[in-house]
Design an enzyme around this catalytic site. Sequence first.
Site, PDB file in Angstrom:
ATOM      1  N   LYS A  42     -11.474 -20.321 -37.526  1.00  0.00           N
ATOM      2  CA  LYS A  42     -12.383 -20.830 -38.556  1.00  0.00           C
ATOM      3  C   LYS A  42     -13.269 -21.956 -38.032  1.00  0.00           C
ATOM      4  O   LYS A  42     -14.355 -22.174 -38.553  1.00  0.00           O
ATOM      5  CB  LYS A  42     -11.590 -21.277 -39.777  1.00  0.00           C
ATOM      6  CG  LYS A  42     -10.938 -20.086 -40.484  1.00  0.00           C
ATOM      7  CD  LYS A  42     -10.238 -20.472 -41.768  1.00  0.00           C
ATOM      8  CE  LYS A  42      -9.750 -19.257 -42.531  1.00  0.00           C
ATOM      9  NZ  LYS A  42      -8.606 -18.582 -41.867  1.00  0.00           N
TER      10      LYS A  42
HETATM   11  C1  LIG Z   1      -8.329 -17.211 -42.081  1.00  0.00           C
HETATM   12  C2  LIG Z   1      -7.467 -16.535 -41.054  1.00  0.00           C
HETATM   13  C3  LIG Z   1      -7.373 -15.122 -40.954  1.00  0.00           C
HETATM   14  C4  LIG Z   1      -8.098 -14.186 -41.922  1.00  0.00           C
HETATM   15  O1  LIG Z   1      -9.481 -14.198 -41.738  1.00  0.00           O
HETATM   16  P1  LIG Z   1     -10.463 -13.583 -42.866  1.00  0.00           P
HETATM   17  O2  LIG Z   1     -11.831 -13.910 -42.418  1.00  0.00           O
HETATM   18  O3  LIG Z   1     -10.081 -14.263 -44.141  1.00  0.00           O
HETATM   19  O4  LIG Z   1     -10.195 -12.102 -42.910  1.00  0.00           O
HETATM   20  C5  LIG Z   1      -6.605 -14.572 -39.934  1.00  0.00           C
HETATM   21  N1  LIG Z   1      -5.911 -15.368 -39.070  1.00  0.00           N
HETATM   22  C6  LIG Z   1      -5.965 -16.716 -39.133  1.00  0.00           C
HETATM   23  C7  LIG Z   1      -5.181 -17.514 -38.162  1.00  0.00           C
HETATM   24  C8  LIG Z   1      -6.737 -17.348 -40.113  1.00  0.00           C
HETATM   25  O5  LIG Z   1      -6.783 -18.697 -40.175  1.00  0.00           O
END
Ligand SMILES: *Cc1c(COP(=O)(O)O)cnc(C)c1O
Length: 471
Positions: free
Chosen positions: A112
Site C-alpha cells: 500500500k
Molecule cells: C491490502 C492488502 C491486500 C489486498 O489488496 P487489495 O487491493 O485490497 O485487493 C493484500 N495483501 C496485503 C498485505 C495487503 O495489505
Amino acid sequence: MQYVSTRGSAPALDFEGVTLAGLASDGGLYLPAEWPRFTAAQIREMRGLAYPDLAARIMAPFVAGSLTEDELLALCHTVYGDFGHAAVTPLVQLDSQHWLLELFHGPTLAFKDVALQLLGRLFETFLDRRGERLTIVGATSGDTGSAAIQAVAGLDRVEIFMLHPRGRVSDVQRRQMTTVLSPNVHNLAIEGSFDDAQAHVKRMFNDGDVTTTLNLGAVNSINWARLMAQVVYYFASALQLGAPDRSVAYSVPTGNFGDVFAGYVAAKMGLPIERLIVATNINDILHRALSSGDYSASGVTQTITPSMDIQVSSNFERLLFDAGGRDGTAMAEQMRAFEASKAMQLTNAQAQSAAALFTSARADQTENARALQWAYRAAGQVIDPHTGVGLHCAQAVAASGVAAAGVPLVTLATAHPAKFPDAVERAIGVRPSLPARVGDLLGREESFIELAGDYATTRDFVLEHAAGSKG
Ligand SMILES: *Cc1c(COP(=O)(O)O)cnc(C)c1O
C-alpha cells in the site's frame, strides 16, 4: 483526462478533482473516460527506465490537465527515491516459471505504500493550489492505517485521525502508527471492535457538525490515484521479463480488488498480460463470482491473512462497469439491488468479458502454509502469508494448464514476512526479523489517545483537535 462515475450521475471530474473527491457523489467510483493506450513500440522504449521515470511515463496520460510532466516527474522522484530498494519493486526468481514481485520496500513494509506515498504528495500539491486543508478520518485493522499515516506525516495541509480498535491490532502494526510523532498525526485507540471504529468514521462523514466545519477526506482504495500508481509495477516487472514481446501472467492476493484491478488497467493500456489470477483466502466471494457468477456476501472468517478478510470488494464495481459496457444507469441499479440483498448475479456480458483475462483460485490455511514451505525449501525465500495465498493460487493455476507453459507467472509479494512473524514461524520454523531500516520500531516512543467507545466522544475529540477548517 476526464473521469466518469460507475453509477452515471455524478459530474465528470479531472484528475485533481477525483483525487480530492475519492468516492463519487452518486456513490459510484471514478474511472478514466477512456483507457490511454501505448503501442508495442512505445512500451519497448520504456525498457531500462529507472522506476521513477517509468512511473511518470505510465501515469502521464491519467494526470494530463492537472499536473505538468515536470511536476509529475519531480513527484515520482521524491516519492520513489525514498524506498528501501533502489529498484523500488524488485523481481525475485523462484524457479523456471515462478517469480515474486516484492512490493514491500516502502516505509510500512506492505504494497500500500507504493500508492499512498504518492497520494500524500498529490493531496499536498492540489491543496496548496486551492489554498485548502484536508482532514483525513479513517479506521484501520492494521495495514491501511499505518501506510496512510506514513504517507501524510509532516505535510502542511493534511492532517489525519486514525482510529484503531484498542488492543486488537498487532504490536508491529500499532507501533507503525503510534511511533509517528508528527503534530498532524492523531492516533485514536478506541474501545470496541474494528467494526465499531469503522461505524464512527462512516457516521462522521454524514454528521453535519463535522462536514460543515471540516473538509473530510478518505484514503481507502476507492481513490483512483491509488490504483493508477499500482499500474506502474505491472509495467516495470513485465518489461524486465520481456514485454512487449512476451506475455506475463500475475497472481494477486486480493481483498478489495484494488491491486488486481490495476493489472486490468495495465492490460487495457497495451501491456501483454496473459492472465490475472485473483487469489483469495477462504473469504472467497470473488472466487465464487468469477468462477460461477454468484456475487453474494456471507460473514467474514478471520484468517492469518487479515488484509484479505473482506466481505465485499469495493473495487469490483469498477470491473463490472467496464466489462459490462460502461452503462452507469444499469450499474447503479445492479448495485442498489446488491446493497439491499447482499447478493447478485453477474450479467453474461460481465462474466464473459471478465473470463477473458481473469482466473480465480483460493487457498485455505493448509495450502497457504505449504506455499510458504515450498518458497523456503525450493528457493530460500521467506514469504508472508498474503503472498502465500498468491503463490498457492499461481501454482494451482499452472498445474491446471490455464496459463500457457513458458509464460512467466509473477506472484505479487504484498507484505514483508516480518509483519506477520507468528504465522510465518508456524509454517516454516523460522521467525523473520524486521529489516534494518525499521529495526528499532519496538524501542521507539509511542503516542496515542485512548477514547471510550461511544460515537460522541470520538467526534468531539476530532472537532476539538482538528487544525483544518473550511473557514
Ligand atoms: C491490502 C492488502 C491486500 C489486498 O489488496 P487489495 O487491493 O485490497 O485487493 C493484500 N495483501 C496485503 C498485505 C495487503 O495489505
